[in-house]
Design a protein around this motif. Structure first.
Motif, PDB file in Angstrom:
ATOM      1  N   ARG A 203       0.838  -1.203   0.000  1.00 13.07           N
ATOM      2  CA  ARG A 203       0.000   0.000   0.000  1.00 13.07           C
ATOM      3  C   ARG A 203       0.873   1.253   0.000  1.00 13.07           C
ATOM      4  N   LEU A 208      -3.690  -0.410  -3.926  1.00 11.50           N
ATOM      5  CA  LEU A 208      -4.924  -0.366  -3.151  1.00 11.50           C
ATOM      6  C   LEU A 208      -4.949  -1.578  -2.233  1.00 11.50           C
ATOM      7  N   HIS A 209      -5.579  -1.442  -1.071  1.00  7.70           N
ATOM      8  CA  HIS A 209      -5.678  -2.578  -0.147  1.00  7.70           C
ATOM      9  C   HIS A 209      -7.123  -2.700   0.318  1.00  7.70           C
TER      10      HIS A 209
END
Length: 244
Positions: A203, A208-209
């Protein structure tokens, strides 16, 4: 309109389409390929794993398909994420996006607390793997990772699965590098600090997480499946806009 390709790369255990039960329906929208990594075959005996051979399998799947198009999205689980990242570093022009599910990219975070503790726990087992039986290695692995015991393998496929586990090169030995410029989603199950640490590292490099229920297989949950499909759909629109 030519369908964009999505290449699915399995981790341990099930392989091919069996590793992605919730994602089968994506074949209606995409040219979906469910790969078998090096050494995973329903007939032949398992062989020593190879990050390089796995990478070659992925790049071959992304090559020109005879319709004048090449490249696609890569969705990879656990240790399969290692080769997926290596493929994106080697040929970023072929990888439209990366979705890394509970990625076992331990060489990126080897100096961080959770990963370092995991390596200390597992290194002695891997050091002895060529002196252990398949069953003893699998038993030791499951006890260390999941703090439980596994039933002795009885079927031919269960025995082959135990052998494949013993023949896996430790993930922390992979020559990994950050992938510049490739849209990346990291999907984790929120259950294990090791994978959350890896996700946090990625991240910070621009990925994106997302977290979804499901333990080590969040792709099997409705939320996890939705995250995968939504991310690929968003990136796909950008790819189509560039092509038009």
């Amino acid at each position: 309109m030519v369908k964009q390709r999505v290449v699915f790369v399995h981790g341990e255990g099930s392989f091919g389409a069996a590793a992605w039960p919730r994602q089968h329906g994506m074949a209606l929208t995409y040219d979906a390929l469910f790969l078998r990594r090096h050494g995973y075959d329903p007939v032949t005996e398992p062989v020593e794993s190879s990050f390089g051979a796995d990478t070659a399998v992925i790049l071959e799947a992304l090559a020109d398909d005879g319709r004048g198009t090449a490249g696609g999205h890569v969705v990879a689980h656990s240790q399969g994420a290692v080769a997926a990242m290596m493929a994106a570093v080697e040929r970023p022009d072929l990888v439209h996006s990366l979705t890394l599910v509970e990625p076992a990219c331990l060489s990126l975070t080897a100096g961080l607390p959770a990963t370092a503790a995991h390596i200390r726990l597992m290194q002695p087992l891997f050091d002895a793997r060529h002196q252990l039986s398949d069953e003893d290695f699998q038993r030791g692995f499951v006890r260390r990772v999941y703090a439980t015991d596994l039933q002795e393998p009885t079927s031919l496929e269960e025995k082959r699965s135990a052998r494949r586990m013993r023949l896996q090169v430790p993930a922390w030995e992979a020559p990994l590098h950050i992938v510049p410029g490739v849209p990346t989603l990291v999907l984790t199950g929120g259950w294990e600090p090791l994978y959350e640490e890896i996700a946090g590292y990625l991240r910070e490099t621009g990925a994106l997480h997302r977290i979804a229920a499901g333990g080590h297989r969040p792709q099997d949950s409705p939320d996890g499946d939705h995250a995968i499909r939504g991310f690929i759909s968003d990136v796909s629109r950008g790819v189509q806009a560039k092509a038009s």
